[in-house]
Scaffold this active site. Structure first.
Site, PDB file in Angstrom:
ATOM      1  N   GLY A 193     -18.282  55.837   1.891  1.00  9.33           N
ATOM      2  CA  GLY A 193     -19.945  55.667   0.697  1.00  9.33           C
ATOM      3  C   GLY A 193     -19.687  54.077   0.591  1.00  9.33           C
ATOM      4  N   ASP A 194     -18.708  53.323  -0.089  1.00  8.83           N
ATOM      5  CA  ASP A 194     -18.417  52.123  -0.643  1.00  8.83           C
ATOM      6  C   ASP A 194     -17.365  52.326   0.474  1.00  8.83           C
ATOM      7  OD1 ASP A 194     -18.496  49.414  -0.726  1.00  8.83           O
ATOM      8  OD2 ASP A 194     -18.031  50.406  -3.299  1.00  8.83           O
ATOM      9  N   PRO A 195     -16.888  51.951   1.947  1.00  6.64           N
ATOM     10  CA  PRO A 195     -16.000  51.564   2.776  1.00  6.64           C
ATOM     11  C   PRO A 195     -14.929  50.063   2.852  1.00  6.64           C
ATOM     12  CG  PRO A 195     -17.166  51.637   4.077  1.00  6.64           C
ATOM     13  CD  PRO A 195     -18.158  52.356   2.853  1.00  6.64           C
TER      14      PRO A 195
END
Length: 247
Positions: free
Chosen positions: A172-174
């Protein structure tokens, strides 16, 4: 331009974080674009990290706590010690993990090793987290609906999403700061899991590759995909980058 990174000026330690520290040293290590702060409490294997979201920031640390507890039995992520809130804000305290941020000075100086670890680590995350058991959704529809509820105007020219390549549980926030690396350059763990949920793997891959430009300079996108084990997909990469910007 909004800034995310190590604090550039002195930071006041919020009262709840000071209480949680129990007299141990408290070091601010990160601030994000919405006013959230991360502090390291103490040193060594018994160290803790405390995330702080001031009231009104829109950050949801409760959602992250739930996701961390779900993921922690399946893949290396921070173990939750405490979550709480009061009128001033919300906090999430986790146990420290082995490894160093992929955007530390050391790893910025060795981008080839760091980017390979980002790709192998993301592939491991996608393979370890079971889609069928995941209660969290990060689909295109869910993200757009959430953006509209928050008053964000979705661009009219955002195209229809491409067909799903493969559903995985996405980070989701890589972005690179959210991966930790061992001293030998292998990936150690993932952090900042507040958006974790089921989506096409390209929702992560498009952003992870894009982010290499900001942290290591141009020319590293294919190296990350190669380490992950996949060929570039320009259509999906373009769509999920536009979706990222829009939401």
């Amino acid at each position: 331009m909004l800034y995310s990174g190590p604090p550039l000026s002195p930071v006041r330690v919020p009262a709840p974080i000071a209480v949680l520290s129990e007299g141990r040293p408290v070091l601010p290590v990160w601030q994000n674009q919405l006013g959230g702060l991360t502090f390291r409490i103490g040193d060594g294997p018994d160290g803790l990290f405390a995330k702080w979201a001031p009231a009104g920031s829109g950050l949801d640390l409760a959602a992250e706590a739930v996701r961390l507890r779900w993921a922690a039995v399946r893949t290396p992520v921070p173990r939750v010690r405490e979550h709480g809130s009061d009128a001033s804000g919300e906090w999430l305290v986790t146990h420290a993990l082995p490894g160093e941020s992929a955007v530390s000075d050391r790893w910025k100086a060795e981008p080839a090793r760091a980017v390979r670890a980002l790709g192998t680590g993301l592939r491991a995350l996608h393979e370890r987290l079971p889609v069928a058991e995941c209660p969290f959704d990060w689909s295109v529809g869910r993200r757009l609906a959430r953006a509209r509820r928050a008053g964000i105007e979705v661009p009219a020219d955002l195209p229809e999403p491409p067909p799903v390549d493969r559903l995985v549980v996405c980070h989701g926030d890589p972005c690179a700061p959210n991966t930790l690396l061992h001293d030998d350059g292998s990936w150690s763990a993932h952090v900042d899991m507040g958006a974790l949920g089921v989506a096409d793997r390209w929702a992560d891959l498009a952003v992870a590759t894009w982010n290499t430009r900001w942290n290591y300079g141009p020319g590293w996108e294919d190296a990350l995909l190669d380490a992950y084990g996949i060929a570039p997909d320009p259509r999906r990469m373009d769509f999920y980058r536009r979706l990222w910007d829009a939401t």
